[in-house]
Design a protein around this motif. Sequence first.
Motif, PDB file in Angstrom:
ATOM      1  N   PHE A 249     -12.221 -32.739 -11.985  1.00 13.41           N
ATOM      2  CA  PHE A 249     -11.840 -31.984 -10.795  1.00 13.41           C
ATOM      3  C   PHE A 249     -12.955 -32.084  -9.750  1.00 13.41           C
ATOM      4  CE2 PHE A 249     -13.992 -29.178 -13.766  1.00 13.41           C
ATOM      5  CZ  PHE A 249     -14.899 -28.483 -12.972  1.00 13.41           C
ATOM      6  N   PRO A 250     -12.606 -31.943  -8.469  1.00 12.72           N
ATOM      7  CA  PRO A 250     -13.622 -32.003  -7.424  1.00 12.72           C
ATOM      8  C   PRO A 250     -14.447 -30.725  -7.391  1.00 12.72           C
ATOM      9  CG  PRO A 250     -11.470 -31.551  -6.468  1.00 12.72           C
ATOM     10  CD  PRO A 250     -11.244 -31.803  -7.933  1.00 12.72           C
ATOM     11  N   THR A 251     -15.738 -30.882  -7.131  1.00 20.32           N
ATOM     12  CA  THR A 251     -16.615 -29.720  -7.052  1.00 20.32           C
ATOM     13  C   THR A 251     -17.569 -29.893  -5.869  1.00 20.32           C
ATOM     14  OG1 THR A 251     -17.998 -28.235  -8.371  1.00 20.32           O
ATOM     15  CG2 THR A 251     -18.333 -30.605  -8.688  1.00 20.32           C
ATOM     16  N   GLU A 252     -18.618 -29.081  -5.820  1.00 20.61           N
ATOM     17  CA  GLU A 252     -19.501 -29.062  -4.660  1.00 20.61           C
ATOM     18  C   GLU A 252     -20.141 -30.434  -4.402  1.00 20.61           C
ATOM     19  OE1 GLU A 252     -19.598 -25.694  -3.107  1.00 20.61           O
ATOM     20  OE2 GLU A 252     -17.947 -25.919  -4.535  1.00 20.61           O
ATOM     21  N   HIS A 253     -20.497 -30.658  -3.140  1.00 19.46           N
ATOM     22  CA  HIS A 253     -21.222 -31.861  -2.702  1.00 19.46           C
ATOM     23  C   HIS A 253     -20.428 -33.145  -2.981  1.00 19.46           C
ATOM     24  CE1 HIS A 253     -24.491 -29.056  -2.188  1.00 19.46           C
ATOM     25  NE2 HIS A 253     -24.525 -28.797  -3.480  1.00 19.46           N
ATOM     26  N   ASN A 254     -19.088 -33.039  -2.932  1.00 21.26           N
ATOM     27  CA  ASN A 254     -18.196 -34.195  -3.129  1.00 21.26           C
ATOM     28  C   ASN A 254     -18.385 -34.855  -4.495  1.00 21.26           C
ATOM     29  OD1 ASN A 254     -16.959 -34.073  -0.503  1.00 21.26           O
ATOM     30  ND2 ASN A 254     -18.865 -34.916   0.344  1.00 21.26           N
ATOM     31  N   LEU A 255     -18.753 -34.066  -5.481  1.00 21.83           N
ATOM     32  CA  LEU A 255     -18.928 -34.566  -6.839  1.00 21.83           C
ATOM     33  C   LEU A 255     -17.703 -34.241  -7.691  1.00 21.83           C
ATOM     34  CD1 LEU A 255     -22.657 -33.500  -7.394  1.00 21.83           C
ATOM     35  CD2 LEU A 255     -21.800 -35.813  -6.941  1.00 21.83           C
TER      36      LEU A 255
END
Length: 473
Positions: A249-255
């Motif tokens: 899943f997508p998380t902070e800072h496009n990670l």
Amino acid sequence: ITPDGRRLICVRERHEADGVYNELVTLPTDGATPPTIMAEGYDFYAAPRISPDGTQLAWLAWRHPQLPWDGTELWVADLGVGATLHNPRRVAGSTSESIMQPQWRSDGTLYFISDRTNWWNLYCERAGQIEAVAPISAELGGAQWVFGLCHYVFLADGTIACIYTQQGFDHLGLIAPGSQAVQPVPCAYTTLGSLATDGTTLWVIGGGPTSHQTLFALQPPTGAMTPLQTSFTTALDERFIAHPEPFAFPTEHNLTAHAIFYPPTNALFAAPASERPPLIVICHGGPTGATSAQLNMKVQFWTSRGFGVVDVNYGGSTGYGRDYRQRLQGSWGIVDVMDCINAARFLIAQGRADEKRVAIRGGSAGGYTTLRALTWQTFFATGASYYGLAELETFVHDTHKFESRYLDYLIGPYPEQQARYAERSPVNFADQLSVPVILLQGLEDKIVPPSQAEIMIASLDKKGLPYAYLAFE
């Protein structure tokens, strides 16, 4: 044990008035004389391994503030009379390379696992050169919290059998002589550990989506499997068992981060079409560790009653490479919290969870993430902390040697970063709690002492916030 059976070589820890000392020592197997020190000076030692001809010893060593998944060194020395060491040399490892499980092959070749290319992969030393055995974008190792981990073994025909982890699931693999490829072995189990062999048969402990930990024998290369002993049996109908669904899943800072979802599962009930299930977010302990995808009755209790459960392998978890593990460096209490929130948001966006009914729970480091989430963010409706850290400065002074410098990595050097310790301690922000919380604590816990829970309780009492506290003798 030395090949002649006369001496034992092992790791010793001794507690003295001026500190705790770890050393490599040797002692006679008949107990006639006390142990003598073979190697000292490093803060920790592990995995002493004697070459087949008895002439060399390999071992691991590392210093504070490193932990073994941060940086270790692999040493080899000649083994002399009375198990004395001569001509020691460092084979591999540094403060930025984690080495684990050195093993000698019958021909005297030294093998080991290293994360020098991001993934914990298998290497060997030949003619003074380090060679990659079978490069793969997967983990052949894990966090060395305990002694004696075994992720690969040698078979009599020259094949190497190994356990490797990809996308949260464990797999069995074979590396044929002369090959640089890991050949998967079909296996019903998704969590594996403790490889052993007599040269022809493999013994492994494994668990699966519908099975508890089981000791089984496997005959390579056919993959014929024979269960020998199970740790626990249940009479649970499989129609009531939620199966693990790994997802990214997508998380902070496009990670991208990782988790395992268990949907509500009960053959006797169906929710109304308009209903979205409540969700429990689990944050594992460690924090350097990972959740496993085997049958867990603590998960099935909730899924069989209409809850979804998401077990989050937040940034810092093992199983996804060194770069992923290092996301937590200096960012504990931020990366883990936001990954837990974003895992829930992802499921909510898919229509698989009710945004107003999301709970968070965790033990030890996961308990810290729980308390930090409840005092720093307002996303969760409630939370349960099992022996969680509440005040980070206290942990620095109260815990045992192995983890005593852990927070240097996770938060920052102490006392230089004392302000950051205060900023990340949930107890200092208990007044921002706005939801009910339950805390559970063992009164003899040596890792996270009861003082951690008691500090949090004092703050909750002072603020008059709703909570429950369960202390276990």
